[in-house]
Design a protein around this motif. Sequence first.
Motif, mmCIF file in Angstrom:
data_model
loop_
_atom_site.group_PDB
_atom_site.id
_atom_site.type_symbol
_atom_site.label_atom_id
_atom_site.label_comp_id
_atom_site.label_asym_id
_atom_site.label_seq_id
_atom_site.Cartn_x
_atom_site.Cartn_y
_atom_site.Cartn_z
ATOM 1 N N PRO A 2 14.390 3.734 3.724
ATOM 2 C CA PRO A 2 13.757 2.425 3.919
ATOM 3 C C PRO A 2 12.791 2.094 2.785
ATOM 4 O O PRO A 2 12.229 3.001 2.152
ATOM 5 N N SER A 3 12.574 0.820 2.560
ATOM 6 C CA SER A 3 11.667 0.355 1.521
ATOM 7 C C SER A 3 10.217 0.585 1.937
ATOM 8 O O SER A 3 9.849 0.346 3.087
ATOM 9 N N GLN A 4 9.389 1.038 1.012
ATOM 10 C CA GLN A 4 7.962 1.210 1.260
ATOM 11 C C GLN A 4 7.239 -0.032 0.772
ATOM 12 O O GLN A 4 6.896 -0.138 -0.398
ATOM 13 N N ASN A 5 7.027 -0.963 1.688
ATOM 14 C CA ASN A 5 6.456 -2.233 1.262
ATOM 15 C C ASN A 5 5.271 -2.688 2.096
ATOM 16 O O ASN A 5 4.874 -3.843 2.021
ATOM 17 N N TYR A 6 4.700 -1.805 2.908
ATOM 18 C CA TYR A 6 3.527 -2.132 3.710
ATOM 19 C C TYR A 6 2.430 -1.113 3.472
ATOM 20 O O TYR A 6 2.698 0.088 3.392
ATOM 21 N N VAL A 7 1.198 -1.587 3.408
ATOM 22 C CA VAL A 7 0.009 -0.750 3.431
ATOM 23 C C VAL A 7 -0.862 -1.299 4.551
ATOM 24 O O VAL A 7 -1.059 -2.515 4.654
ATOM 25 N N LEU A 8 -1.365 -0.407 5.405
ATOM 26 C CA LEU A 8 -2.236 -0.805 6.509
ATOM 27 C C LEU A 8 -3.590 -0.147 6.363
ATOM 28 O O LEU A 8 -3.670 1.062 6.137
ATOM 29 N N PHE A 9 -4.643 -0.936 6.481
ATOM 30 C CA PHE A 9 -6.004 -0.413 6.565
ATOM 31 C C PHE A 9 -6.463 -0.609 7.994
ATOM 32 O O PHE A 9 -6.277 -1.694 8.562
ATOM 33 N N TYR A 10 -7.074 0.407 8.596
ATOM 34 C CA TYR A 10 -7.683 0.277 9.915
ATOM 35 C C TYR A 10 -9.105 -0.197 9.699
ATOM 36 O O TYR A 10 -9.869 0.423 8.951
ATOM 37 N N MET A 46 3.146 -5.914 1.345
ATOM 38 C CA MET A 46 2.500 -6.538 2.500
ATOM 39 C C MET A 46 1.283 -5.686 2.823
ATOM 40 O O MET A 46 1.381 -4.462 2.962
ATOM 41 N N PHE A 47 0.122 -6.321 2.943
ATOM 42 C CA PHE A 47 -1.146 -5.629 3.131
ATOM 43 C C PHE A 47 -1.729 -6.042 4.472
ATOM 44 O O PHE A 47 -2.122 -7.188 4.659
ATOM 45 N N GLY A 48 -1.749 -5.094 5.415
ATOM 46 C CA GLY A 48 -2.196 -5.387 6.768
ATOM 47 C C GLY A 48 -3.566 -4.814 7.077
ATOM 48 O O GLY A 48 -3.941 -3.753 6.576
ATOM 49 N N LEU A 49 -4.296 -5.525 7.915
ATOM 50 C CA LEU A 49 -5.620 -5.123 8.388
ATOM 51 C C LEU A 49 -5.546 -5.042 9.909
ATOM 52 O O LEU A 49 -5.437 -6.062 10.582
ATOM 53 N N TRP A 50 -5.576 -3.836 10.457
ATOM 54 C CA TRP A 50 -5.348 -3.615 11.886
ATOM 55 C C TRP A 50 -6.629 -3.091 12.511
ATOM 56 O O TRP A 50 -7.263 -2.180 11.973
#
Length: 128
Positions: A2-10, A46-50
């Motif tokens: 799978p493609s590595q295209n997301y980074v998530l910061f908690y 894609m840069f997510g903030l969770w």
Amino acid sequence: MPSQNYVLFYVESPAASATFYRDLLAREPVETSPTFALFALDSGLMFGLWSRHTVEPAAGAAGGGAELAFTVETYAIVDATHADWQARGLSILQAPTTLDFGRTFVATDPDGHRLRVFAPMPEAEGAQ
């Protein structure tokens, strides 16, 4: 694979972090909810903030355990970005310096995540 295209910061507060990154990145999030915000970066990442309080499964680490790096083209852009971020009030962990890979500095976001800006060493210097 799978493609590595997301980074998530908690993060403590997705809304507050989304405001911080909206201003820093000069772009609107593509998705927001009370517990999450998502930015689409020019690189395709894609840069997510969770919310660290609602992530499933629960995360054991507090904020500040990650680093997001921004590549720029020249050493002058590293220095200009540093001046801009310092003027915005970001905490600077490392002032601009030249290391074996190029010129860099490190700042932090409100949750303590490291934000590194760097320009790779010019080819002529790296070949020595």
